[in-house]
Design a protein around this motif. Structure first.
Motif, short mmCIF file in Angstrom:
data_model
loop_
_atom_site.label_atom_id
_atom_site.label_comp_id
_atom_site.label_asym_id
_atom_site.label_seq_id
_atom_site.Cartn_x
_atom_site.Cartn_y
_atom_site.Cartn_z
N ALA A 104 0.82 -1.22 0.00
CA ALA A 104 0.00 0.00 0.00
C ALA A 104 0.85 1.26 0.00
O ALA A 104 0.53 2.24 0.67
CB ALA A 104 -0.97 0.02 1.19
N ILE A 105 1.94 1.22 -0.73
CA ILE A 105 2.76 2.43 -0.86
C ILE A 105 2.61 2.93 -2.29
O ILE A 105 3.31 2.50 -3.21
CB ILE A 105 4.24 2.13 -0.51
N GLU A 106 1.65 3.82 -2.46
CA GLU A 106 1.35 4.35 -3.80
C GLU A 106 1.38 5.87 -3.77
O GLU A 106 0.93 6.48 -2.81
CB GLU A 106 -0.04 3.89 -4.25
N HIS A 107 1.90 6.43 -4.85
CA HIS A 107 1.95 7.90 -4.97
C HIS A 107 1.62 8.33 -6.39
O HIS A 107 2.01 7.64 -7.35
CB HIS A 107 3.36 8.42 -4.63
N MET A 108 0.94 9.45 -6.52
CA MET A 108 0.85 10.14 -7.80
C MET A 108 2.09 11.04 -7.87
O MET A 108 2.16 12.05 -7.16
CB MET A 108 -0.42 11.00 -7.87
N VAL A 109 3.08 10.62 -8.65
CA VAL A 109 4.36 11.35 -8.65
C VAL A 109 4.38 12.49 -9.66
O VAL A 109 5.32 13.28 -9.70
CB VAL A 109 5.54 10.39 -8.89
N SER A 110 3.39 12.56 -10.51
CA SER A 110 3.09 13.77 -11.29
C SER A 110 1.60 13.65 -11.61
O SER A 110 0.96 12.66 -11.23
CB SER A 110 3.93 13.84 -12.57
N ASP A 111 1.05 14.66 -12.29
CA ASP A 111 -0.39 14.56 -12.51
C ASP A 111 -0.74 13.49 -13.53
O ASP A 111 -1.92 13.17 -13.72
CB ASP A 111 -0.98 15.92 -12.90
N GLU A 112 0.25 12.90 -14.21
CA GLU A 112 -0.06 11.82 -15.16
C GLU A 112 0.72 10.54 -14.90
O GLU A 112 0.71 9.62 -15.72
CB GLU A 112 0.14 12.30 -16.60
N VAL A 113 1.38 10.45 -13.76
CA VAL A 113 2.16 9.24 -13.46
C VAL A 113 1.89 8.78 -12.02
O VAL A 113 2.06 9.55 -11.08
CB VAL A 113 3.68 9.48 -13.63
N PRO A 117 -6.76 15.44 -17.74
CA PRO A 117 -7.08 16.81 -17.30
C PRO A 117 -6.33 17.13 -16.01
O PRO A 117 -6.38 16.35 -15.06
CB PRO A 117 -8.59 16.75 -17.04
N SER A 118 -5.60 18.23 -16.00
CA SER A 118 -4.77 18.51 -14.83
C SER A 118 -5.57 19.24 -13.75
O SER A 118 -6.57 19.91 -14.03
CB SER A 118 -3.55 19.34 -15.22
N LYS A 119 -5.13 19.05 -12.51
CA LYS A 119 -5.77 19.70 -11.37
C LYS A 119 -4.71 20.51 -10.64
O LYS A 119 -3.52 20.20 -10.74
CB LYS A 119 -6.35 18.64 -10.42
N PRO A 120 -5.13 21.51 -9.85
CA PRO A 120 -4.14 22.27 -9.08
C PRO A 120 -3.42 21.36 -8.08
O PRO A 120 -4.05 20.55 -7.40
CB PRO A 120 -4.97 23.33 -8.37
N ILE A 121 -2.08 21.50 -8.01
CA ILE A 121 -1.28 20.63 -7.15
C ILE A 121 -0.83 21.41 -5.92
O ILE A 121 -0.32 22.54 -6.03
CB ILE A 121 -0.05 20.11 -7.92
N THR A 122 -1.02 20.80 -4.75
CA THR A 122 -0.61 21.44 -3.50
C THR A 122 0.32 20.51 -2.74
O THR A 122 0.00 19.34 -2.52
CB THR A 122 -1.84 21.71 -2.59
N TRP A 182 1.59 15.24 -2.64
CA TRP A 182 0.80 16.31 -3.25
C TRP A 182 -0.68 15.97 -3.24
O TRP A 182 -1.06 14.81 -3.43
CB TRP A 182 1.23 16.50 -4.72
N ASN A 183 -1.47 17.00 -3.03
CA ASN A 183 -2.89 16.87 -3.31
C ASN A 183 -3.13 17.33 -4.73
O ASN A 183 -2.52 18.31 -5.19
CB ASN A 183 -3.72 17.75 -2.36
N TYR A 184 -4.01 16.62 -5.44
CA TYR A 184 -4.41 17.02 -6.79
C TYR A 184 -5.85 17.48 -6.69
O TYR A 184 -6.75 16.67 -6.52
CB TYR A 184 -4.26 15.85 -7.76
N GLY A 185 -6.08 18.79 -6.74
CA GLY A 185 -7.41 19.31 -6.43
C GLY A 185 -7.71 18.97 -4.97
O GLY A 185 -6.90 19.24 -4.08
N ASP A 186 -8.84 18.32 -4.75
CA ASP A 186 -9.22 17.96 -3.38
C ASP A 186 -8.75 16.55 -3.01
O ASP A 186 -8.98 16.10 -1.89
CB ASP A 186 -10.75 18.02 -3.22
N GLU A 187 -8.13 15.85 -3.95
CA GLU A 187 -7.79 14.45 -3.70
C GLU A 187 -6.32 14.27 -3.32
O GLU A 187 -5.43 14.88 -3.93
CB GLU A 187 -8.06 13.60 -4.95
#
Lengths: 336, 115
Positions: A127-136, B13-18, B103-108
Motif C-alpha cells: 500500500a505504498i502508492e503515490h501520484m508522482v506527477s499529474d499523469e504518473v 485533465p490537470s488539477k491544481p497541485i498542493t 501532493w494533493n491534486y485538487g481535493d484528492e
C-alpha cells in the motif's frame, strides 16, 4: 480435546447465510466450539464507522483462530480492504490454498492436486502508492529477505509434514532482478535444508501457460503476493471455480480461515450460494487446531453428497438451497 | 525541446497541485523511530512493509524490517524549500534512503495511507 473458542466473522452479502450453514455442519461433526460472532466489512461501516471494529480485532487477538465469510473491497477509491488489513495487523504471512479436483464437476483433467503458498504481507500490497506527477502513478513493490525466507520455510515445513514431493518458486526474476531476485534467492537458501523435497523454480508467465496446459505436473507453488493472488484463482478455476476454493491465512500465533470468493451481494438473502468454499476452509481450520476426526468426517460427508449429485447448489448444476446442501452433508456425515 | 513524442500523448485533465507533506524512508536497526519536532512537518504515521506501526495497535507477532516509511504532514502552507530545510535537519540524526513529496491534486490526496 477441550472446547475451542473461535471468532466467527460472517461478513456481508451472502456471507451470513453461508457462515450459518457452515457453523451448523461444523457443530454437527461433534467438535466442541464456542463461537464468538463479530462484525466485519461494509455492513458494519454504518454501525461502527469502520470496516474492521476494534472489538473484532480484540476477539481475534484473544482467540488466535477465526473463520471468515466473504467481504467486499471497494475498488479504486474509498476504504481499505478489511481482508488485507487483517493479514497485515496479525502478520498472517502465509496464504495457503489447495486446489483439488471435485468429483462431480466435469473437468478436462484427471488429476489436479496443487497447493499454493502465497506470501501474504509484502509485494505491491504494501500500500505504498503515490501520484508522482499529474499523469504518473507509482506503486512500490516491497520484497524483503526475512519475509521471503519465512514463507519458503513455511511451505517446505508444510510440504514435509503432508508428504508433498515437489515445490516450485514462481517468479519473474529475469526482469525484476532485485525484488523477485531476493524472493528466489531466499527460496533456494531454504531449499538446501530440505533435500528430501524436490525444489525448482519457474517464471510466472510460463507457469500460467503450463498450468492451463498440463496442471497435473504441479505439486506445491511458492509465490510472492501478487502472483500468488492471481495464480491461486487460476488454480481454483482449474478445479471448478471459487465456489470450492478454500483458503487459510496463517501467522506465527494467529490464523484466519476464509473462502477466496466475494460476497455476491446480488444473491444475498436468497440462500442459493454454495457454502463449500467456506466449509472447506473450516475443514482446514479443524485440521490446523488438531481436530482431524471432525475435519475428515465433514470432508467425507461433503464428498459423498457431491458424488451422489442429488443435492447440489446451482453452480454445481443443482437446484438445492444453501441450507438443503448443508443438511444433506450432515445426513451423509451421520452415515460415516 | 518539445517534440511530437512529448506533445502528442494522451493528456489527463490537470488539477491544481498542493504540497502537503513528505514520506521519508528511514533505515534504522533501533526499532520504531521517535522524531524531534520539525516545525513545518509533523509525523503522522510510521509503517513497516506497508503496515502501520505507529501510532496505535501493533501485533507482537509483526515482523519488522529495518526500513520504515515515515509520513510527515505539513503543519502550514509549505514550499519545496521547506522540504529541503526539513530533510537537512532530518539527515543530522537519521539515515534515509528516499523521500517522496506528497501532493494533493485538487481535493484528492495523491498518496495512499498505510494499512
Amino acid at each position: 480435546m477441550g472446547k475451542h473458542v473461535i471468532t466467527m466473522l460472517p461478513g456481508e452479502g451472502t456471507g451470513p447465510e453461508i457462515c450459518e450453514a457452515v457453523r451448523k455442519v461444523i457443530d454437527h461433526s461433534g467438535v466442541e466450539i464456542a463461537w464468538e460472532y463479530e462484525d466485519i466489512g461494509l455492513d458494519c461501516l454504518e454501525k461502527h464507522g469502520t470496516l474492521l471494529p476494534e472489538k473484532t480485532i480484540k476477539s481475534i487477538a484473544k482467540n488466535k483462530i477465526a473463520i471468515k465469510g466473504p467481504t467486499t473491497t471497494p475498488i479504486g477509491t474509498g476504504h481499505k480492504s478489511a481482508n488485507v488489513t487483517l493479514r497485515k495487523l496479525f502478520d498472517l504471512y502465509a496464504n495457503v490454498r489447495p486446489a483439488k479436483l471435485i468429483p462431480v464437476l466435469k473437468r478436462p483433467w484427471d488429476q489436479i492436486d496443487i497447493l499454493t503458498f502465497r506470501e501474504n504481507t509484502e509485494d505491491s500490497y504494501a500500500a505504498i502508492e503515490h501520484m508522482v506527477s499529474d499523469e504518473v502513478a507509482q506503486c512500490l513493490k516491497v520484497i524483503t529477505w526475512p519475509g521471503s525466507v519465512r514463507i519458503a520455510e513455511f511451505a517446505f515445513k508444510w510440504a514435509k509434514a503432508n508428504g508433498r514431493k515437489k515445490i516450485q518458486c514462481v517468479h519473474k526474476a529475469n526482469i525484476m532482478k532485485m525484488t523477485d531476485g531476493i524472493f528466489l534467492d531466499a527460496f533456494r537458501e531454504v531449499a538446501k535444508k530440505y533435500p528430501e523435497i524436490e525444489a525448482g523454480d519457474i517464471i510466472v508467465d510460463n507457469c500460467c501457460m503450463q498450468l492451463v496446459r498440463n496442471p497435473a505436473q504441479f505439486d506445491c507453488l511458492v509465490l510472492p503476493n501478487l502472483y500468488g493472488d492471481i495464480l491461486s484463482d487460476l488454480c481454483a478455476g482449474l478445479v471448478g471455480g471459487l465456489g470450492f476454493a478454500p483458503g487459510a491465512n496463517i501467522g506465527d500465533n494467529c490464523s484466519i480461515f476464509e473462502a477466496v470468493h466475494g460476497s455476491a451481494p446480488k444473491y444475498a438473502g436468497m440462500k442459493k450460494v454454495n457454502p463449500s468454499a467456506v466449509l472447506l476452509s473450516g475443514v482446514m481450520m479443524l485440521r490446523w487446531i488438531g481436530e482431524e476426526a471432525a475435519a475428515s468426517k465433514i470432508e467425507k460427508g461433503m464428498n459423498k453428497v457431491l458424488a451422489e449429485a442429488k443435492t447440489l447448489t446451482y453452480d454445481a448444476g443443482g437446484t438445492a438451497s444453501t441450507d438443503q446442501y448443508a443438511e444433506a452433508i450432515m445426513r451423509a456425515m451421520d452415515t460415516i | 525541446m518539445l517534440t511530437k513524442a512529448t506533445t502528442g500523448r494522451a493528456k489527463r485533465p490537470s488539477k491544481p497541485i498542493t504540497l502537503v507533506g513528505v514520506d521519508v524512508y528511514i533505515i534504522t536497526e533501533n526499532g520504531i523511530p521517535q522524531f524531534d519536532d520539525y516545525g513545518a512537518f509533523k509525523i503522522e504515521f510510521i509503517s513497516n512493509r506497508g503496515t502501520k506501526v505507529w501510532p496505535g495497535y501493533v501485533s507482537e507477532d509483526l515482523m519488522l524490517v529495518n526500513w520504515y516509511r515515515c509520513r510527515f504532514m505539513a503543519t502550514k502552507t509549505v514550499t519545496d524549500a521547506d522540504v529541503d530545510t526539513f530533510l537537512a535537519a532530518l539527515t543530522k540524526k537519521w539515515k534515509w534512503s528516499a523521500a517522496q513529496k506528497l501532493w494533493n491534486y485538487g481535493d484528492e490526496a495523491g498518496f495512499s495511507k498505510a494499512y
